[in-house]
Write a protein that holds these residues in place. Structure first.
Motif, PDB file in Angstrom:
ATOM      1  N   ALA A 254       1.230  -1.420   0.056  1.00  0.00           N
ATOM      2  CA  ALA A 254       0.057  -0.224  -0.009  1.00  0.00           C
ATOM      3  C   ALA A 254       0.941   1.330   0.431  1.00  0.00           C
ATOM      4  N   LYS A 255       2.064   0.895   1.070  1.00  0.00           N
ATOM      5  CA  LYS A 255       2.717   1.926   1.171  1.00  0.00           C
ATOM      6  C   LYS A 255       3.300   2.834  -0.772  1.00  0.00           C
ATOM      7  N   GLN A 256       3.636   1.325  -0.984  1.00  0.00           N
ATOM      8  CA  GLN A 256       4.798   1.389  -2.562  1.00  0.00           C
ATOM      9  C   GLN A 256       3.722   2.110  -3.931  1.00  0.00           C
ATOM     10  N   ASN A 257       2.230   1.586  -3.762  1.00  0.00           N
ATOM     11  CA  ASN A 257       1.548   1.910  -4.132  1.00  0.00           C
ATOM     12  C   ASN A 257       0.968   3.597  -4.236  1.00  0.00           C
ATOM     13  N   ILE A 258       0.813   4.211  -2.751  1.00  0.00           N
ATOM     14  CA  ILE A 258       0.281   6.088  -2.614  1.00  0.00           C
ATOM     15  C   ILE A 258       1.832   6.348  -3.407  1.00  0.00           C
ATOM     16  N   GLU A 259       3.684   5.931  -2.356  1.00  0.00           N
ATOM     17  CA  GLU A 259       4.133   6.806  -3.123  1.00  0.00           C
ATOM     18  C   GLU A 259       3.398   6.635  -4.152  1.00  0.00           C
ATOM     19  N   ALA A 260       4.070   5.908  -5.902  1.00  0.00           N
ATOM     20  CA  ALA A 260       3.334   5.315  -6.810  1.00  0.00           C
ATOM     21  C   ALA A 260       2.271   6.961  -7.627  1.00  0.00           C
ATOM     22  N   LEU A 287      -4.203   1.493   7.083  1.00  0.00           N
ATOM     23  CA  LEU A 287      -2.877   2.732   7.218  1.00  0.00           C
ATOM     24  C   LEU A 287      -2.496   3.261   8.377  1.00  0.00           C
ATOM     25  N   LYS A 288      -4.230   2.920   8.878  1.00  0.00           N
ATOM     26  CA  LYS A 288      -4.811   4.091   9.914  1.00  0.00           C
ATOM     27  C   LYS A 288      -3.174   4.275  11.381  1.00  0.00           C
ATOM     28  N   ASP A 289      -2.816   3.505  11.828  1.00  0.00           N
ATOM     29  CA  ASP A 289      -1.556   3.346  12.817  1.00  0.00           C
ATOM     30  C   ASP A 289      -0.816   3.894  11.995  1.00  0.00           C
ATOM     31  N   GLU A 290      -0.451   4.127  11.060  1.00  0.00           N
ATOM     32  CA  GLU A 290       0.737   4.679  10.819  1.00  0.00           C
ATOM     33  C   GLU A 290       1.228   5.386  10.221  1.00  0.00           C
ATOM     34  N   PRO A 291       2.062   6.516  11.416  1.00  0.00           N
ATOM     35  CA  PRO A 291       2.574   7.625  11.934  1.00  0.00           C
ATOM     36  C   PRO A 291       2.742   8.055  10.351  1.00  0.00           C
ATOM     37  N   GLY A 292       2.565   9.187   9.761  1.00  0.00           N
ATOM     38  CA  GLY A 292       2.756  10.175   8.605  1.00  0.00           C
ATOM     39  C   GLY A 292       1.946   9.671   7.723  1.00  0.00           C
ATOM     40  N   TRP A 293       1.197   8.822   7.586  1.00  0.00           N
ATOM     41  CA  TRP A 293       0.644   8.224   6.081  1.00  0.00           C
ATOM     42  C   TRP A 293      -0.830   8.788   6.020  1.00  0.00           C
ATOM     43  N   GLU A 294      -1.339   9.049   7.036  1.00  0.00           N
ATOM     44  CA  GLU A 294      -3.062   9.922   7.289  1.00  0.00           C
ATOM     45  C   GLU A 294      -2.943  10.886   6.445  1.00  0.00           C
ATOM     46  N   GLY A 295      -2.378  12.042   6.011  1.00  0.00           N
ATOM     47  CA  GLY A 295      -3.008  12.491   4.420  1.00  0.00           C
ATOM     48  C   GLY A 295      -2.424  12.540   3.558  1.00  0.00           C
ATOM     49  N   VAL A 300      -5.093   9.755  -2.178  1.00  0.00           N
ATOM     50  CA  VAL A 300      -4.824   9.216  -2.845  1.00  0.00           C
ATOM     51  C   VAL A 300      -6.131   8.210  -2.617  1.00  0.00           C
ATOM     52  N   ALA A 301      -6.460   7.482  -1.596  1.00  0.00           N
ATOM     53  CA  ALA A 301      -7.512   6.940  -1.710  1.00  0.00           C
ATOM     54  C   ALA A 301      -9.217   7.568  -2.065  1.00  0.00           C
ATOM     55  N   LYS A 302      -9.407   8.784  -2.049  1.00  0.00           N
ATOM     56  CA  LYS A 302     -10.174   9.976  -2.258  1.00  0.00           C
ATOM     57  C   LYS A 302     -10.814  10.199  -4.065  1.00  0.00           C
TER      58      LYS A 302
END
Length: 439
Positions: A254-260, A287-295, A300-302
């Protein structure tokens, strides 16, 4: 068999990680029961309903029952179709509870050596690496084109496998050659005046086994006036991992896709697979509990949208002539497309706009077909019982074309056609049908 130590660790995991408030949100009203395929095919067993499974989770959380093999079996028999969520008056997020419970069990239970090897091969080496998927796909292609497939069938080698696997082998699509699975260009221009800029999530199996459907998706978007961006660093969405108790691997992807995708300034991120789209849109929960990823994840999700929604919104069906030979079309909803992404009208309106084709709605089109990722492989008996019910209502429509919006559903419909020996009936992805109808 689950040992006492494993059950103690699982119970501890439930108490530490399960959302008690969400468990308590279930009012036990039973509105979910008529929507649950496993509740129906089990003969209305409470333990095979969403309400019953939540009750079992809460009982484990409270220490009232042990998380034994029977408890795990109840969770494993769930399709994860999430048909219970839209009808729940309390808005219980059942899918999130199920994924968390499965992950806790997976992290605290030791599997057999053979199971561990298969698990590692599939979840840690195959799906996270697109090159590995391409290599496996090319081997399947060699099997199909070299004459080996005909030879294997002729000598009866496939009879060494369970019946459902033999049937699946017969409905595998003709896969592309390795040379046809090269890296895509990163940007393609629209065929007409630009209406939107979109990023395309190509997926893993969609860009290998169903490569032609992805090609057609890009062409339709171009025809609809979209500039299409294709990030090269995107990977598998992680849905299979998230649904199977491998949340940490799902988070990594998920993190890799968000970065992409966050690097691209686009209006939408388009998917053509309901299961992928739903999981992508749920990244904010993952990723709700992953610091720095919420915003970052919310941005991306929207933007996640299904191809049918985008085509409908830009009036593709009104600005292009869509014609087919006379035929009856019916549509099988992708569970996650309908229940998670809440998309059901757009594909139907697109299909109804095709001249020469008559659209016939099947009864309970919104109920699961029994595919559910790899459910039809690991739980064949339950899956085939659900498929049998689905094929009964499909035959009542007299449809000659069954349309789907997800690769798993597509293969399951092909399997149903094969099992029922329905001559003259085909199953196609909605993208391929629209491409076929485009004049």
């Amino acid at each position: 068999m689950t040992t006492m130590t494993e059950m103690e660790n699982i119970q501890k995991g439930f108490q530490e990680r399960m959302d008690e408030k969400e468990l308590l949100n279930c009012m036990r009203c039973g509105f979910c029961l008529p929507s649950c395929p496993t509740y129906i095919v089990s003969g209305y067993k409470e333990s095979q309903s969403p309400r019953g499974r939540i009750a079992l989770m809460k009982a484990v959380y409270d220490g009232l029952i042990e998380p034994d093999d029977e408890f795990e079996r109840s969770l494993n028999l769930c399709l994860g179709c999430r048909a219970c969520e839209p009808v729940c008056p309390a808005g219980v997020n059942y899918g999130f509870l199920l994924e968390e419970a499965r992950d806790i069990i997976n992290q605290n239970k030791k599997r057999s050596l053979s199971s561990q090897l298969v698990h590692q091969a599939v979840f840690k080496h195959l799906f996270p690496n697109q090159n590995n998927i391409e290599n496996i796909t090319s081997l399947i292609g060699f099997y199909q084109r070299s004459g080996l497939q005909k030879a294997v069938r002729k000598i009866g080698f496939l009879h060494l496998f369970p019946n459902h696997l033999r049937e699946m082998e017969r409905v595998l699509p003709e896969v592309p050659k390795k040379t046809n699975m090269t890296k895509r260009i990163t940007r393609v221009k629209p065929d007409s005046i630009k209406k939107a800029t979109v990023a395309f999530f190509t997926g893993c199996l969609m860009d290998t086994v169903f490569r032609e459907t992805n090609d057609a998706t890009i062409k339709l978007l171009q025809k609809a006036g979209c500039e299409v961006v294709i990030p090269q660093t995107q990977v598998c969405c992680g849905a299979l991992h998230g649904h199977s108790g491998e949340k940490e691997l799902a988070k990594k992807m998920a993190k890799q896709n968000i970065e992409a995708f966050e690097k691209e300034h686009v209006d939408y991120i388009v998917t053509n697979a309901g299961g992928c789209g739903a999981f992508l849109s749920d990244y904010d929960h993952l990723l709700k509990d992953e610091p720095g990823w919420e915003g970052r994840v919310k941005e991306v999700a929207k933007k996640i949208k299904d191809i049918s929604s985008v085509l409908y919104e830009v009036s593709f069906h009104k600005e292009n002539r869509l014609v087919l030979d006379e035929q009856i079309i019916t549509f099988q909803d992708s569970c996650h497309l309908r229940n998670v992404m809440h998309v059901n009208e757009a594909p139907r309106k697109l299909l109804k706009s095709i001249k020469g084709a008559k659209f016939c709605e099947m009864e309970n089109a919104d109920s699961c077909c029994g595919s559910a990722g790899i459910y039809n492989i690991v739980e064949p008996e339950s899956s085939m019982n659900i498929l049998n019910q689905k094929m009964t209502v499909i035959k009542e429509t007299n449809a000659t074309t069954i349309v789907t919006a997800n690769p798993g559903c597509l293969l399951q419909m092909k399997l149903g056609i094969e099992r029922e020996n329905l001559r003259g009936v085909r199953a196609v992805h909605i993208v391929d049908l629209l491409q076929e109808a485009l004049m």
